[in-house]
Design an enzyme around this catalytic site. Structure first.
Site, PDB file in Angstrom:
ATOM      1  N   ALA A 135      40.349  17.295  31.340  1.00 12.60           N
ATOM      2  CA  ALA A 135      39.307  18.129  30.740  1.00 12.60           C
ATOM      3  C   ALA A 135      39.781  18.721  29.419  1.00 12.60           C
ATOM      4  CB  ALA A 135      38.938  19.247  31.701  1.00 12.60           C
ATOM      5  N   ARG A 169      -1.876   8.733   3.242  1.00 12.30           N
ATOM      6  CA  ARG A 169      -2.142   9.663   4.340  1.00 12.30           C
ATOM      7  C   ARG A 169      -0.912   9.976   5.193  1.00 12.30           C
ATOM      8  NH1 ARG A 169      -6.772   8.092   7.899  1.00 12.30           N
ATOM      9  NH2 ARG A 169      -6.518   5.954   7.209  1.00 12.30           N
ATOM     10  N   ARG A 197      28.704   7.387  21.068  1.00 14.95           N
ATOM     11  CA  ARG A 197      28.351   7.109  19.676  1.00 14.95           C
ATOM     12  C   ARG A 197      28.763   5.683  19.287  1.00 14.95           C
ATOM     13  NH1 ARG A 197      31.126  11.496  16.420  1.00 14.95           N
ATOM     14  NH2 ARG A 197      30.265  10.227  14.729  1.00 14.95           N
ATOM     15  N   ARG A 209      54.199  22.318  24.022  1.00 15.01           N
ATOM     16  CA  ARG A 209      53.576  23.644  24.089  1.00 15.01           C
ATOM     17  C   ARG A 209      54.696  24.659  24.237  1.00 15.01           C
ATOM     18  NH1 ARG A 209      51.750  22.345  30.272  1.00 15.01           N
ATOM     19  NH2 ARG A 209      53.649  23.137  31.214  1.00 15.01           N
ATOM     20  N   GLY A 242      -6.430  -4.584  -3.828  1.00 15.18           N
ATOM     21  CA  GLY A 242      -7.111  -5.085  -2.636  1.00 15.18           C
ATOM     22  C   GLY A 242      -6.299  -6.138  -1.897  1.00 15.18           C
ATOM     23  N   GLY A 293       0.813  -1.215   0.000  1.00 14.25           N
ATOM     24  CA  GLY A 293       0.000   0.000   0.000  1.00 14.25           C
ATOM     25  C   GLY A 293       0.845   1.264   0.000  1.00 14.25           C
ATOM     26  N   TYR A 347      -0.112  -7.620   8.359  1.00 19.87           N
ATOM     27  CA  TYR A 347       0.039  -6.333   7.684  1.00 19.87           C
ATOM     28  C   TYR A 347       1.363  -5.696   8.110  1.00 19.87           C
ATOM     29  CZ  TYR A 347      -5.037  -6.226   6.646  1.00 19.87           C
ATOM     30  OH  TYR A 347      -6.303  -6.473   6.203  1.00 19.87           O
ATOM     31  N   ASN A 378      41.387  12.851  15.248  1.00 19.20           N
ATOM     32  CA  ASN A 378      41.402  11.560  14.564  1.00 19.20           C
ATOM     33  C   ASN A 378      41.280  11.674  13.053  1.00 19.20           C
ATOM     34  OD1 ASN A 378      38.763  12.536  14.871  1.00 19.20           O
ATOM     35  ND2 ASN A 378      37.889  10.494  14.734  1.00 19.20           N
ATOM     36  N   SER A 432      45.029  18.392  30.939  1.00 25.75           N
ATOM     37  CA  SER A 432      43.881  19.111  30.382  1.00 25.75           C
ATOM     38  C   SER A 432      44.254  19.789  29.074  1.00 25.75           C
ATOM     39  CB  SER A 432      43.421  20.191  31.360  1.00 25.75           C
ATOM     40  OG  SER A 432      42.936  19.563  32.521  1.00 25.75           O
TER      41      SER A 432
END
Ligand code: UD1
Ligand code: CA
Length: 449
Positions: free
Chosen positions: A363, A15, A316, A423, A80, A11, A103, A369, A388
């Site tokens: 943190a 609708r 994820r 750093r 039908g 079908g 159905y 990646n 961190s």
């Protein structure tokens, strides 16, 4: 007795106002068709035939993921429900046993209900129809019955006022010997209000041929069909209500169950706690004793026992957390294996990574990646301490017990037990800030004059 399932899914579902076939719309992240097939699967059918039409290519593609053994037959024109069932006939060549018609847009029939229909067949009923007492019978087909002996089914369009007053309605689910079913369908005509071949006509035809027909009933909730987006939302709500109730029964604590959304395959162990507003996508397993704190989103992941996730965490697909791992607020984890007792507590992205036992990821740590084309792996050793705001530029390895200084950009492997500093070195200039501020304030005062 061997069983064949015939699932009607041709079908258009106009609708729904959708470019996608109706049976591919999802409830709890699984297509309606998958839900419809799930109850049927409990009967261990020898063959499963799905009758497709509108959006047949997409339905066939989706079906490959749901049931590899199912075959599809195309109905080129939707003439039908009897015409639809007739399309399955070539796929049942040589099959001897019962056919059960379902159905594709009716997702909640329970396996117990189908078992009751099969039992009625074993007790000798030639045609078994699943009926329900409708609170609002609307346009459902009406079952004209004497007790559980079925005389005929009349479609709403063709019914008299007296017949429309009947509240015992047709769900559409039918069970009969496959040979008998097709012999009856051969006799169905289309001389009715809709000009369609009605499957429902087989009951009167069976009775005329001195065959018996019986109605088995189920709660109305099971027969809920989806015809509109509002129905789809109602089906989702019904699924969620049942899934939440089942989780509570199984020993899961949910402080506000109405705010928790589960997928069709969510597995929550005993003594798992789920705080408010948690969303489970598909493919999640949470082991016993874990706590999923408020506003977390999980999909395609495995959470080990006694882990604490969130609040506001995102897990994820491909995330594997061992026992006792902590994933804190605003942390995203993807395709990562995290060993026992490791902590990813704040504001981090850990993707395509392996994190060793008891490692502490500070943190703001980011696994870099993706180079724009390829994805690369980051390995963090057991007992490592990631300072961190470390950027781990993959592929890179941080050894067991190694450390990175906060703010480091780590592009080279760090040996076991080493400290990596990546750093700029800090320089202090005595009195500089005081002198600079004085100079700037003087400049401002001059400008104002
Ligand atoms: C049908 C029943 C009705 C019952 C109701 C329950 C008939 C004649 N009527 O009515 O008694 O109360 O279901 O929901 O059977 N389909 C095809 N090919 C077709 C026609 C339909 O595959 O040519 C599929 C549809 O996709 C749908 C199912 O069959 O999944 C039912 O068809 P639909 O047109 O919705 O039947 P109803 O008029 O609702
Ligand atoms: Ca319908």
């Amino acid at each position: 007795m061997p069983i064949a399932l015939i699932v009607l899914a041709a079908g258009q579902g106009s609708r729904m106002r959708s470019d996608m076939a109706k049976v591919l719309h999802r409830v709890a992240h699984a297509p309606l068709l998958a839900h419809a097939l799930r109850a049927g699967a409990s009967l261990a059918p020898e063959r499963t035939i799905v009758v497709t039409g509108h959006g047949a290519d997409a339905v066939e593609e989706a079906l490959a993921d749901i049931d590899r053994d199912a075959v599809t037959m195309r109905q080129s024109e939707q003439a039908g429900t009897a015409h639809a069932v007739a399309q399955a006939r070539p796929a049942l060549e040589g099959f001897e046993g019962d056919a059960i018609v379902l159905y594709g847009d009716t997702p909640f029939i329970r396996s117990e209900t189908l078992a009751a229909m099969v039992a009625a067949r074993r007790e000798g009923a030639n045609v078994v129809v699943l009926g329900f007492h409708a609170a609002e019978p609307g346009r459902y087909g009406r079952l004209v019955a004497d007790g559980d002996r079925l005389e005929r089914i009349v479609e709403w369009k063709d019914a008299t006022e007296a017949e429309r007053a009947i509240t015992l309605c047709n769900s559409g689910v039918v069970a009969a010997d496959a040979g008998t079913l097709f012999a009856l369908i051969d006799q169905v005509g289309r001389d009715n209000a809709a000009g369609e071949y009605y499957l429902t006509d087989i009951v009167a035809l069976a009775r005329a041929a001195r065959l018996s027909a019986r109605v088995v009933t189920c709660p109305e909730a099971e027969t809920m069909g989806v015809n509109t987006r509002a129905d789809l939302a109602a089906a989702e709500a019904a699924f969620q209500a049942r899934a939440r109730a089942r989780a509570l029964e199984d020993g899961v604590t949910m402080t506000a169950p109405d705010t928790v959304f589960l997928a069709h395959d969510t597995v929550l162990g005993r003594d798992v706690t789920v705080e408010p507003h948690v969303v489970f996508g598909p493919g999640v397993t949470v082991e016993t004793g874990a706590t999923i704190r408020a506003f977390s989103h999980l999909e395609g992941c495995h959470v080990g026992g006694d882990c604490t996730i969130g609040p506001y965490a995102r897990l994820r697909p491909g995330t594997e957390l061992d026992r006792g791992v902590k994933v804190g607020n605003f942390v995203e984890v993807k395709a990562a294996r995290v060993a026992e007792g490791a902590k990813l507590n704040h504001l981090s992205y850990v993707g395509d990574a392996v994190v060793g036992a008891r490692a502490n990821v500070g943190a703001g740590t980011i696994t870099c990646n993706y180079d724009g084309v390829f994805k690369h792996v980051t390995r963090i050793g057991a007992d490592a301490f990631i300072g961190s705001n470390t950027a781990l530029v993959a592929p890179v390895v941080v050894g067991n017990g190694a450390m990175t200084g906060s703010g480091s950009v780590v592009t080279q492997d760090v040996p076991d037990g080493a400290l990596a500093l990546g750093r700029a070195k800090q320089v202090n200039k005595d009195g500089f800030a005081t002198r600079l501020m004085a100079k700037l304030r003087t400049a401002k005062a001059r400008r104002a004059n």
